[in-house]
Design an enzyme around this catalytic site. Structure first.
Site, mmCIF file in Angstrom:
data_model
loop_
_atom_site.group_PDB
_atom_site.id
_atom_site.type_symbol
_atom_site.label_atom_id
_atom_site.label_comp_id
_atom_site.label_asym_id
_atom_site.label_seq_id
_atom_site.Cartn_x
_atom_site.Cartn_y
_atom_site.Cartn_z
ATOM 1 N N LYS A 12 -1.157 4.261 -0.035
ATOM 2 C CA LYS A 12 -1.921 3.631 0.969
ATOM 3 C C LYS A 12 -0.935 3.032 1.827
ATOM 4 C CE LYS A 12 -4.701 -0.462 1.412
ATOM 5 N NZ LYS A 12 -3.888 -1.357 2.057
ATOM 6 N N LYS A 17 6.064 2.759 1.097
ATOM 7 C CA LYS A 17 6.626 4.104 0.780
ATOM 8 C C LYS A 17 7.881 4.066 1.570
ATOM 9 C CE LYS A 17 2.966 6.081 2.710
ATOM 10 N NZ LYS A 17 2.001 5.124 2.998
ATOM 11 N N ASP A 128 -2.447 7.861 3.896
ATOM 12 C CA ASP A 128 -2.953 8.443 2.539
ATOM 13 C C ASP A 128 -3.497 9.999 2.866
ATOM 14 O OD1 ASP A 128 -5.438 8.260 3.301
ATOM 15 O OD2 ASP A 128 -5.661 6.254 2.514
#
Ligand code: SF4
Length: 264
Positions: A12, A17, A128
């Site tokens: 998400k 990330k 995503d």
């Protein structure tokens, strides 16, 4: 000679990330691996912490300006020799990130021959997988291992579950789940259970530590700025787990009801 690892970390938006990608890159560079990080985020935040806070031009921006692009315009050497490249992200209302990534990477491959010598290439892909454009790197064979980053909250797990559906649909195995903690109650247990139930495994539990944001704000990875902090150790273990990982499974997604039960 080891097989080149080309990994992508999905999850998400806003789940961390880029900071995970850059800390893993730094940890692998510390171990002597040749690492390249290819950022596809509009904010360029995966490379910025490997370059002491410096922002580099994106390949897509340079291509849009119709400049005669050379390798030194797009590949920048950062912490311990990590090669940093920014593809650039989708322009709101205009471009397809998936297609952009492919065009930019083809360009990069033409120009940068040393890409084949890398031990690890990390694709920091945005958002995503529900949008078809974002699976383009997998479909084109640019990525050979997919990981999912999530916390123990419902929404990131919902996105993670959707990513599993997407991976299964394109017949792509999942190499593991990484938990980036938000300090939710029973978080490690929740994410471990989720990992097991989809047929995968938990690679690491990254605790929520202010030092990660502090280093990021100063333009550094934790590995560079706070190498003795406990969380730096966690990134080292994750990097080791990724470099030695040779198993993957086609994930099975959960029913929404089960997902809610897990997070209750
Ligand atoms: S298909 Fe996906 S990646 Fe491409 S423009 Fe649309 S949302 Fe962006």
């Amino acid at each position: 000679m080891m097989e080149q690892k080309r990994i992508a970390i999905y999850g998400k938006g806003g789940i961390g990330k880029s900071s995970t990608a850059s800390n893993v890159a730094a940890a692998c560079a510390d171990e002597g691996y040749k690492v390249m990080i290819i950022g596809c985020d509009p904010k360029s935040d995966s490379s910025i912490t490997l370059l002491g806070g410096k922002r580099i031009p994106t390949i897509l921006d340079l291509l849009r300006q119709k400049i005669d692009v050379k390798e030194e315009d797009i590949v920048y050497e950062g912490y311990k020799g990590v090669k940093c490249v920014e593809v650039g992200g989708p322009e709101p209302g205009i471009g397809c990130a998936g297609r952009g990534i492919i065009v930019a990477i083809q360009k990069l491959r033409q120009m940068c021959k040393s890409i084949d010598d890398m031990d690890l290439i990390i694709y920091d892909v945005p958002g995503d997988i529900v949008c078809g454009g974002f699976v383009a790197p997998i479909r084109k064979g640019l990525v050979n291992e997919a990981y999912i980053l999530t916390s123990g909250e419902y929404m990131p797990l919902y996105a993670a579950n959707n990513i599993c559906k997407g991976l299964a649909k394109i017949d792509t195995p999942l190499s593991g789940i990484i938990c980036n903690s938000r300090s939710v109650t029973r978080e490690e247990e929740i994410v471990r259970k989720f990992s097991e139930e989809i047929g995968s495994k938990l690679m690491a539990f990254i605790p929520k530590e202010q030092i990660v944001q502090d280093c990021e704000r100063d333009g550094f990875s934790v590995l560079e700025k706070a190498p003795d902090s406990p969380v730096a150790g966690v990134y080292r273990e994750l990097a080791h787990a990724i470099m030695s990982n040779d198993s993957s499974v086609l994930p099975s997604s959960l029913e929404d009801e089960r997902l809610r039960e897990l997070t209750r």
